[in-house]
Motif scaffolding. Sequence first.
Motif: not given
Length: 134
Positions: A105-122
Amino acid sequence: MPHRTLTPETVFKPVGSGAHQSVFSFAEDRPRLSEQERYKRLIAAELARQNMPLGHLADRVGLLRTKLHKIIRKTGLLTEELRDRLFAELAIDHVRAKISVVLLQDADAYADQAVFLAAEALKGFYYEVATCRS
């Protein structure tokens, strides 16, 4: 407050309107945004990151500039079809956007490296679920 007046009761006693707040309530409350508003913020942030004017994006997707401005910056309805077209033009990853906007629930999290890694894993799991649903 002088040192001799400090007691456990005076230190830990709640003061004023915060008496009913949780101990962990240290951040200021932000108004809850709808999922659609968070997607709009994500698109606007990505436009800013890519240094692309909203008008250029409107031209690319074949919309009137005023209409896209009303949708992204004001209260216009962002349909799923338009959102997908805008994502394609801005190269926004659907899975990472979904994790950021819906889960976190945070649009700014899109640019976060951890979210990138989690998205690639999922991603594989996400596409499997989406395929089963359709």
